[in-house]
Enzyme design. Sequence first.
Site, PDB file in Angstrom:
ATOM      1  N   ASP A  63     -12.433  54.464-106.535  1.00 21.16           N
ATOM      2  CA  ASP A  63     -13.404  55.438-106.070  1.00 21.16           C
ATOM      3  C   ASP A  63     -12.840  56.126-104.821  1.00 21.16           C
ATOM      4  O   ASP A  63     -11.938  55.596-104.162  1.00 21.16           O
ATOM      5  CB  ASP A  63     -14.703  54.685-105.743  1.00 21.16           C
ATOM      6  CG  ASP A  63     -15.748  55.561-105.087  1.00 21.16           C
ATOM      7  OD1 ASP A  63     -15.993  56.675-105.584  1.00 21.16           O
ATOM      8  OD2 ASP A  63     -16.323  55.129-104.064  1.00 21.16           O
ATOM      9  N   ASP A 113     -15.034  58.427-102.196  1.00 23.49           N
ATOM     10  CA  ASP A 113     -15.921  58.488-101.040  1.00 23.49           C
ATOM     11  C   ASP A 113     -16.346  57.101-100.573  1.00 23.49           C
ATOM     12  O   ASP A 113     -16.798  56.275-101.371  1.00 23.49           O
ATOM     13  CB  ASP A 113     -17.163  59.322-101.375  1.00 23.49           C
ATOM     14  CG  ASP A 113     -16.817  60.772-101.649  1.00 23.49           C
ATOM     15  OD1 ASP A 113     -16.966  61.599-100.734  1.00 23.49           O
ATOM     16  OD2 ASP A 113     -16.379  61.079-102.774  1.00 23.49           O
TER      17      ASP A 113
END
Length: 294
Positions: free
Chosen positions: A84, A86
């Site tokens: 991922d 963010d």
Amino acid sequence: MFVATLIAAGKLTGEVVREAIDRLDATEHDVGAPHWLDEGDAADIVFQGSLVSARSELMKMDHGALDVVVQPLGDRTKKLIVADMDSTMITVECIDELADYAGLKDEVAAITAKAMRGEVDFRGALAERVALLGGMAETVLTECRLERVRLTRGARTLVQTMKAHGAYSVLVSGGFTTFAGPVGEAIGFDKVVANELEIAGGKLTGTVREPIVDSHAKLETLKAEAAKHGLPLAETLAVGDGANDIPMITAAGLGIGYHPHAAVGEAAAAVIRHHDLTALLWAQGYPRRSWVLG
């Protein structure tokens, strides 16, 4: 055979390692001698017994800065990382920072937090937040990235070290290509998958192009990349912090919640709460001397 990796950079003592061994012994695990990956930082304990029981017992250890990763020993060194972006590979949520330029950060951040906790549907939350940014000048995207986006400590070292040892790396984000592309390049990811904002006349239209990168897309990316590279899922690593990362985290050979929201912490096989991303290298058995420093 299983391995428990104790991580407490600069604070791991022989007494803490001994406590872990004693806890495993007391719960009827067959425990071998400990091995320091880096003395004072990280140590391995190889054992036979119950993976679930060992995780449960070692999670009871309360030593402040201690992270523990328990996993099968055989496929420990992973050949694919899917991460991922963010609040995982970077320190911020890009859409929240972007909203700040429109004076809407609090409103957008509240929706983001609900989505990351799994309280609202990700696709709906994405559409709602992006709609609020309609009319924003395209130039603000670059301005925001340069002013607000910072790489998480250890991100480059993690990815570059894994690549140096033969792994393939994919950044998969529910955020936007205008951020994920440069971030992926700066860290050294082989591939980047992210959402694309619709832009017309130099302004954001308030919509996102299909297909949307959501939890299903993240999971399918993990599976597709593993198949493409001829890897069983046991040889993959997935890391993230939010609810939309849960499917890929639970499907990967080693799924790690990185400073995660509660739902992710409960679902992940391992959680890193105290350290930076280099903890994922110790978890794979890499001593510091084998790291490629970023």
